[in-house]
Design a protein around this motif. Sequence first.
Motif, PDB file in Angstrom:
ATOM      1  N   GLY A 117       0.831  -1.106   0.039  1.00 51.37           N
ATOM      2  CA  GLY A 117      -0.030   0.066  -0.089  1.00 51.37           C
ATOM      3  C   GLY A 117       0.854   1.199  -0.024  1.00 51.37           C
ATOM      4  N   ILE A 118       0.135   2.531   0.336  1.00 47.61           N
ATOM      5  CA  ILE A 118       0.996   3.675   0.285  1.00 47.61           C
ATOM      6  C   ILE A 118       1.730   3.699   1.532  1.00 47.61           C
ATOM      7  CG2 ILE A 118       0.698   6.059   0.258  1.00 47.61           C
ATOM      8  CD1 ILE A 118      -1.399   5.593  -1.851  1.00 47.61           C
ATOM      9  N   LYS A 119       3.081   3.923   1.392  1.00 51.44           N
ATOM     10  CA  LYS A 119       4.142   3.878   2.518  1.00 51.44           C
ATOM     11  C   LYS A 119       4.553   5.278   2.740  1.00 51.44           C
ATOM     12  CE  LYS A 119       6.494   0.183   3.286  1.00 51.44           C
ATOM     13  NZ  LYS A 119       6.015  -0.673   4.574  1.00 51.44           N
ATOM     14  N   LEU A 120       5.288   5.542   3.726  1.00 52.63           N
ATOM     15  CA  LEU A 120       5.572   6.980   4.000  1.00 52.63           C
ATOM     16  C   LEU A 120       6.532   7.675   2.721  1.00 52.63           C
ATOM     17  CD1 LEU A 120       5.888   9.446   6.125  1.00 52.63           C
ATOM     18  CD2 LEU A 120       8.003   8.304   6.919  1.00 52.63           C
ATOM     19  N   ALA A 121       7.268   6.923   1.973  1.00 53.00           N
ATOM     20  CA  ALA A 121       8.155   7.456   0.975  1.00 53.00           C
ATOM     21  C   ALA A 121       7.100   7.934  -0.151  1.00 53.00           C
ATOM     22  CB  ALA A 121       9.035   6.471   0.494  1.00 53.00           C
ATOM     23  N   ASP A 122       6.080   7.396  -0.409  1.00 51.61           N
ATOM     24  CA  ASP A 122       4.861   7.493  -1.410  1.00 51.61           C
ATOM     25  C   ASP A 122       4.120   8.798  -0.808  1.00 51.61           C
ATOM     26  OD1 ASP A 122       5.398   5.000  -2.993  1.00 51.61           O
ATOM     27  OD2 ASP A 122       4.029   4.052  -1.206  1.00 51.61           O
ATOM     28  N   VAL A 123       3.791   9.009   0.571  1.00 50.89           N
ATOM     29  CA  VAL A 123       3.154  10.138   0.709  1.00 50.89           C
ATOM     30  C   VAL A 123       3.933  11.288   0.872  1.00 50.89           C
ATOM     31  CG1 VAL A 123       2.315  11.366   2.945  1.00 50.89           C
ATOM     32  CG2 VAL A 123       1.831   8.694   2.721  1.00 50.89           C
ATOM     33  N   GLU A 124       5.229  11.197   1.289  1.00 53.18           N
ATOM     34  CA  GLU A 124       6.190  12.447   0.918  1.00 53.18           C
ATOM     35  C   GLU A 124       6.102  12.807  -0.550  1.00 53.18           C
ATOM     36  OE1 GLU A 124       9.285  11.289   4.760  1.00 53.18           O
ATOM     37  OE2 GLU A 124       9.958  11.150   2.684  1.00 53.18           O
ATOM     38  N   VAL A 139      -1.046   3.391  -9.548  1.00 54.03           N
ATOM     39  CA  VAL A 139      -1.260   2.143 -10.085  1.00 54.03           C
ATOM     40  C   VAL A 139      -0.799   0.999  -9.035  1.00 54.03           C
ATOM     41  CG1 VAL A 139      -0.616   0.634 -11.711  1.00 54.03           C
ATOM     42  CG2 VAL A 139      -0.719   3.197 -12.409  1.00 54.03           C
ATOM     43  N   LEU A 140      -1.561   0.040  -8.504  1.00 53.64           N
ATOM     44  CA  LEU A 140      -1.165  -0.858  -7.682  1.00 53.64           C
ATOM     45  C   LEU A 140      -0.848  -2.110  -8.490  1.00 53.64           C
ATOM     46  CD1 LEU A 140      -4.291  -0.724  -5.132  1.00 53.64           C
ATOM     47  CD2 LEU A 140      -2.018   0.056  -4.821  1.00 53.64           C
ATOM     48  N   THR A 141       0.604  -2.450  -8.308  1.00 50.98           N
ATOM     49  CA  THR A 141       1.027  -3.415  -8.952  1.00 50.98           C
ATOM     50  C   THR A 141       1.435  -4.680  -8.229  1.00 50.98           C
ATOM     51  OG1 THR A 141       2.633  -4.090 -10.815  1.00 50.98           O
ATOM     52  CG2 THR A 141       3.432  -2.651  -9.041  1.00 50.98           C
ATOM     53  N   LYS A 142       1.828  -5.848  -8.533  1.00 48.92           N
ATOM     54  CA  LYS A 142       2.016  -6.968  -7.965  1.00 48.92           C
ATOM     55  C   LYS A 142       0.793  -7.619  -7.438  1.00 48.92           C
ATOM     56  CE  LYS A 142       6.908  -5.796  -7.115  1.00 48.92           C
ATOM     57  NZ  LYS A 142       7.942  -6.042  -6.178  1.00 48.92           N
ATOM     58  N   CYS A 143      -0.512  -7.216  -7.942  1.00 52.59           N
ATOM     59  CA  CYS A 143      -1.608  -7.576  -7.420  1.00 52.59           C
ATOM     60  C   CYS A 143      -1.786  -9.238  -7.277  1.00 52.59           C
ATOM     61  CB  CYS A 143      -2.734  -7.090  -8.263  1.00 52.59           C
ATOM     62  SG  CYS A 143      -3.122  -5.502  -7.940  1.00 52.59           S
ATOM     63  N   ASP A 144      -1.100  -9.914  -8.134  1.00 49.68           N
ATOM     64  CA  ASP A 144      -1.087 -11.303  -8.220  1.00 49.68           C
ATOM     65  C   ASP A 144      -0.391 -11.793  -6.893  1.00 49.68           C
ATOM     66  OD1 ASP A 144       2.017 -12.403  -8.987  1.00 49.68           O
ATOM     67  OD2 ASP A 144       1.568 -10.216  -9.740  1.00 49.68           O
ATOM     68  N   MET A 145       0.050 -11.064  -6.125  1.00 48.69           N
ATOM     69  CA  MET A 145       0.893 -11.527  -4.865  1.00 48.69           C
ATOM     70  C   MET A 145      -0.108 -11.497  -3.802  1.00 48.69           C
ATOM     71  SD  MET A 145       4.175 -12.191  -5.677  1.00 48.69           S
ATOM     72  CE  MET A 145       5.371 -11.914  -4.337  1.00 48.69           C
ATOM     73  N   VAL A 146      -1.412 -10.786  -4.025  1.00 48.52           N
ATOM     74  CA  VAL A 146      -2.233 -10.734  -3.011  1.00 48.52           C
ATOM     75  C   VAL A 146      -3.662 -11.371  -3.235  1.00 48.52           C
ATOM     76  CG1 VAL A 146      -3.416  -9.019  -1.563  1.00 48.52           C
ATOM     77  CG2 VAL A 146      -1.317  -8.353  -2.784  1.00 48.52           C
ATOM     78  N   PRO A 148      -7.304 -12.427  -3.482  1.00 51.13           N
ATOM     79  CA  PRO A 148      -8.705 -11.499  -3.766  1.00 51.13           C
ATOM     80  C   PRO A 148      -9.316 -10.765  -2.758  1.00 51.13           C
ATOM     81  CG  PRO A 148      -8.377 -13.273  -5.162  1.00 51.13           C
ATOM     82  CD  PRO A 148      -7.603 -13.703  -4.430  1.00 51.13           C
ATOM     83  N   PRO A 149      -9.517 -11.494  -1.777  1.00 52.02           N
ATOM     84  CA  PRO A 149     -10.211 -10.797  -0.508  1.00 52.02           C
ATOM     85  C   PRO A 149      -9.434  -9.612   0.030  1.00 52.02           C
ATOM     86  CG  PRO A 149      -9.960 -13.109   0.131  1.00 52.02           C
ATOM     87  CD  PRO A 149      -9.390 -12.992  -1.364  1.00 52.02           C
ATOM     88  N   ASP A 150      -8.230  -9.867   0.204  1.00 49.72           N
ATOM     89  CA  ASP A 150      -6.987  -8.919   0.572  1.00 49.72           C
ATOM     90  C   ASP A 150      -6.933  -7.784  -0.088  1.00 49.72           C
ATOM     91  OD1 ASP A 150      -6.658 -10.405   2.979  1.00 49.72           O
ATOM     92  OD2 ASP A 150      -4.851 -11.107   2.571  1.00 49.72           O
ATOM     93  N   LEU A 151      -7.119  -8.125  -1.334  1.00 50.09           N
ATOM     94  CA  LEU A 151      -6.625  -7.014  -2.631  1.00 50.09           C
ATOM     95  C   LEU A 151      -7.983  -5.868  -2.334  1.00 50.09           C
ATOM     96  CD1 LEU A 151      -4.638  -6.481  -4.393  1.00 50.09           C
ATOM     97  CD2 LEU A 151      -6.350  -7.634  -6.099  1.00 50.09           C
ATOM     98  N   ALA A 152      -9.138  -6.561  -2.096  1.00 44.88           N
ATOM     99  CA  ALA A 152     -10.307  -5.678  -2.252  1.00 44.88           C
ATOM    100  C   ALA A 152     -10.302  -4.762  -0.975  1.00 44.88           C
ATOM    101  CB  ALA A 152     -11.625  -6.556  -1.853  1.00 44.88           C
ATOM    102  N   ARG A 153      -9.724  -5.305   0.145  1.00 48.72           N
ATOM    103  CA  ARG A 153      -9.597  -4.343   1.334  1.00 48.72           C
ATOM    104  C   ARG A 153      -8.319  -3.491   1.358  1.00 48.72           C
ATOM    105  NH1 ARG A 153      -7.068  -6.258   5.580  1.00 48.72           N
ATOM    106  NH2 ARG A 153      -7.017  -8.521   4.924  1.00 48.72           N
ATOM    107  N   ARG A 154      -7.368  -3.853   0.734  1.00 47.86           N
ATOM    108  CA  ARG A 154      -6.167  -2.673   0.373  1.00 47.86           C
ATOM    109  C   ARG A 154      -6.646  -1.819  -0.424  1.00 47.86           C
ATOM    110  NH1 ARG A 154      -1.194  -6.613   1.393  1.00 47.86           N
ATOM    111  NH2 ARG A 154      -2.371  -7.808   2.873  1.00 47.86           N
ATOM    112  N   TYR A 155      -7.366  -2.211  -1.470  1.00 46.75           N
ATOM    113  CA  TYR A 155      -7.769  -1.228  -2.515  1.00 46.75           C
ATOM    114  C   TYR A 155      -8.468  -0.141  -1.888  1.00 46.75           C
ATOM    115  CZ  TYR A 155     -10.481   0.537  -6.406  1.00 46.75           C
ATOM    116  OH  TYR A 155     -10.913   1.571  -7.288  1.00 46.75           O
TER     117      TYR A 155
END
Length: 196
Positions: A117-124, A139-146, A148-155
């Motif tokens: 997700g969005i990390k401090l470096a991204d926020v800055e 753009v959220l990438t590497k979605c294949d690593m998560v 689906p239910p987790d992906l929906a939450r993270r989104y």
Amino acid sequence: LELPHLSFFAGAKIPSSFPPERVSEVAFVGRSNVGKSSLINALADTTVVRTSDKPGLTRQINFYAAGKIFNMVDMPGYGFAYVKEEEKTQWRELMETYISTRKTLRKIFVIVDARHGIKLADVEFLEVLDKKGVEIQIVLTKCDMVIPPDLARRYVVVKEKLQHYKNVADDPLMVSARKKTGILKLRKEVLRTVDA
Ligand code: GDP
């Protein structure tokens, strides 16, 4: 749907090396190792950026011509843990100059690892970008690593964080360079942005 053939034509370590502003540009940026090179290659459907000969710490903006129609711009990654203060300053100056002065820049695609997700470096970085008034697409990438239910939450979590910014598109795009999911949609977004 394809992108015009991409060919590298300029690399700039300092603003005076930026190529002339001839055609519209879209830029790609993200934390180091986020999967930016893989994503550009997936978009181009060929190897444009070679991951193997990519020196991890090159503070250089790379320009790729997409035919004669637009440019794809590969910006150096941020948030690298072991970078000297001096290099960080150089990176910041290069990026800020590019973003503030580039008249042909249409949008910045900020690549984020779906697992983190969005990390401090991204926020800055987003804070700086947002103030400059440049359009931003997450753009959220590497979605294949998560899964689906987790992906929906993270989104949802990412989407909520984006409400804070004025110039960030409300909906993050979800892709996987490895599985090639979401690539077509991102390609369309790139082409739409540059009116191609
Ligand atoms: P960059 O430093 O941001 O350009 O990142 P790279 O494109 O070199 O990718 C970093 C690592 O993440 C490499 O080991 C890639 O194989 C891996 N990677 C990139 N995109 C994906 C993806 O969509 N899914 C998975 N599972 N791995 C990916």
